[in-house]
Design a protein around this motif. Structure first.
Motif, short mmCIF file in Angstrom:
data_model
loop_
_atom_site.label_atom_id
_atom_site.label_comp_id
_atom_site.label_asym_id
_atom_site.label_seq_id
_atom_site.Cartn_x
_atom_site.Cartn_y
_atom_site.Cartn_z
N ASN A 99 0.58 -1.56 0.37
CA ASN A 99 0.33 -0.20 -0.13
C ASN A 99 1.10 1.36 -0.19
N ALA A 100 2.03 1.00 0.75
CA ALA A 100 2.84 2.42 0.91
C ALA A 100 2.98 2.67 -0.31
N GLU A 101 3.44 1.82 -1.31
CA GLU A 101 3.94 2.46 -2.61
C GLU A 101 3.49 2.57 -3.85
N PHE A 102 2.12 1.79 -3.89
CA PHE A 102 1.12 2.09 -5.23
C PHE A 102 0.87 3.13 -5.21
N ALA A 103 0.57 4.68 -4.45
CA ALA A 103 -0.08 6.15 -4.84
C ALA A 103 1.96 6.34 -5.83
N PRO A 104 2.89 5.83 -5.17
CA PRO A 104 4.05 6.58 -5.30
C PRO A 104 4.47 6.20 -6.86
N SER A 105 4.27 4.70 -7.33
CA SER A 105 4.43 4.45 -8.03
C SER A 105 3.06 4.93 -9.41
N ALA A 106 1.63 5.05 -8.67
CA ALA A 106 0.49 5.22 -9.59
C ALA A 106 1.46 6.88 -10.26
N GLN A 107 1.76 7.29 -9.42
CA GLN A 107 2.24 8.85 -9.85
C GLN A 107 3.37 8.92 -10.34
N ALA A 108 4.19 8.14 -10.41
CA ALA A 108 5.26 7.77 -11.13
C ALA A 108 5.29 7.63 -12.74
N MET A 109 4.21 6.30 -12.79
CA MET A 109 3.71 6.16 -14.09
C MET A 109 2.91 7.38 -14.70
N ARG A 114 2.90 11.01 -19.12
CA ARG A 114 3.55 11.64 -19.24
C ARG A 114 3.75 12.64 -20.35
N VAL A 115 4.80 12.38 -20.04
CA VAL A 115 6.86 12.83 -20.88
C VAL A 115 7.33 11.80 -21.94
N ALA A 116 6.66 10.53 -21.66
CA ALA A 116 6.56 9.80 -22.92
C ALA A 116 5.42 10.90 -24.56
#
Length: 420
Positions: A99-109, A114-116
């Motif tokens: 759970n602690a990694e899901f939000a940062p992972s989704a934001q980074a994705m 957007r960069v792509a």
């Protein structure tokens, strides 16, 4: 006719591959000049932003179900199947994250997508999470033709205080290949994206190519440096020579330093791309800015020619040599003003003297009648005095000890003079 051996074939294949890749890069750079009218090419970009500034997308926003638009060409069954498989892999991957990694992972994705998008339709985000770089725990890879050309890193690989701060950020790193093969207009779009997420650029490379070589070649660059033509504000930058200068192969001449946040590398780009038998004389002047001691503005993406010319009089001169009609308004990127050591000493000495001459009697009285615990409770966890807030704690610590000894000596000398 003798059949060539496998090693000869492999060598020939490698040479052909280098030539094809080199020609493709040259063609793309020339096309960029024609499209933009700008002869300075952005060849590398890195920026960092805070996680809190990135939107938290929903799963359907991140991975929409592919539906053909009426105005678009219909999606083939194979294309639909590939997209569906990619979506399924991504869903399974995110479902397994803590759970602690899901939000940062989704934001980074989301940021990676957007960069792509700013780079163009040839760029995609790889559907698997990979090990991070530069002390980031994970990264989403940005790919072109199946090869990584950039990445978005998130979460920290360690628990140190510094890395705990890093865990609150995301970092984007775009290699030279991404910048070379990006669509027209990508620089402006990326600059806007960085501004939108409150990002801070940490590196940008500005490249000026002499496809047919520069008059005098690499030896001329060395002579110009030795004759003081590359001096900045009366100071000669550091230099470093790399490569086979004795035989004139794969040479590089570095000026400046990474520590100062500004370094220029003059090197034989043709040798890098085509090998030692290069016949193009292609030379590149690559100006590399970092955010050590400097603030990198996103306008450097929008106006690379101006910022190249602003690096020094020598940079402006070789820009004119590359294209006499080049329009550039030189824009320097100055070092952040360093507070002089004597200024720190003066401010800290003033503080120590005030403490000794004005506050000491009251503090002595409080210490005597409140007791140690109450006294320490009163004086600890206080804000730094206003005049010292512009300094770092390490700078204050270094200056405080010497200021204490200096004021004691001055006080002792005053008493001795009074007694005399």
């Amino acid at each position: 006719m003798t059949r060539p051996t496998r090693s000869v074939l492999n060598k020939h294949s490698k040479t052909c591959s280098l030539v094809l890749e080199g020609n493709e890069i040259k063609f793309r750079l020339l096309a960029e000049r024609t499209e933009t009218g700008n002869i300075v090419h952005v060849d590398w970009v890195r920026f960092t932003c805070l996680l809190r500034n990135a939107p938290m997308p929903g799963i359907e926003t991140l991975f929409p179900t592919p539906t053909p638009d009426v105005d678009m060409e219909p999606v083939s069954e194979q294309e639909r199947s590939e997209r569906g498989q990619r979506l399924m892999r991504l869903r399974k991957l995110l479902a397994k994250l803590p759970n602690a990694e899901f939000a940062p992972s989704a934001q980074a994705m989301e940021l990676a997508e957007r960069v792509a998008e700013t780079l163009g339709e040839d760029f995609t985000v790889a559907p698997e999470l990979r090990k991070g770089h530069d002390f980031y725990r994970h990264r989403w890879s940005i790919e072109r033709n199946g090869s990584e050309v950039g990445w978005v890193g998130f979460l920290a690989s360690g628990d140190s205080p510094r890395q705990q701060a890093q865990a609150k950020t995301m970092h984007v790193n775009l290699y030279g290949t991404a910048c070379t093969f990006a669509q027209n207009g990508w620089r402006d779009h990326l600059a806007n994206l960085i501004d939108d997420v409150g990002g801070t650029m940490t590196r940008i490379d500005l490249a000026l190519d002499f496809f047919e070589g520069i008059t005098g070649g690499m030896e001329r660059i060395k002579r110009d440096y030795e004759n003081g033509l590359c001096d900045v504000a009366g100071k000669r930058p550091k230099c470093n020579m790399v490569g086979d200068w004795c035989n004139g192969k794969a040479r590089s001449f570095y000026m400046g330093s990474k520590e100062a946040g500004k370094q220029t590398n003059f090197y034989e780009k043709g040798h890098q791309l085509f090998g030692e038998k290069d016949a193009t004389n292609w030379l590149r002047a690559e100006l590399r800015y970092g955010n050590k001691l400097r603030v990198l503005n996103t306008d450097m993406l929008r106006r690379p020619q101006d910022y190249f010319a602003g690096a020094s009089d020598y940079h402006a001169a070789i820009l004119r040599e590359a294209k006499p009609a080049a329009q550039a308004l030189p824009e320097p990127v100055p070092c952040e003003a360093k507070l002089a050591a004597q200024t720190i000493e003066a401010e800290v000495t003033r503080n120590v003297r005030w403490l000794r001459d004005v506050a000491a009697p009251s503090m002595a009285l409080a210490f005597e009648h409140l007791g140690t615990d109450a006294f320490l409770e009163m004086v600890t966890n206080q804000n730094v005095p206003g005049r010292l807030r512009r300094f770092k704690q390490t700078e204050i610590r270094r200056a405080y000890s010497s200021a204490h000894h200096r004021t004691r000596k001055a006080e002792s000398a005053g008493h001795a003079f009074a007694q005399a």
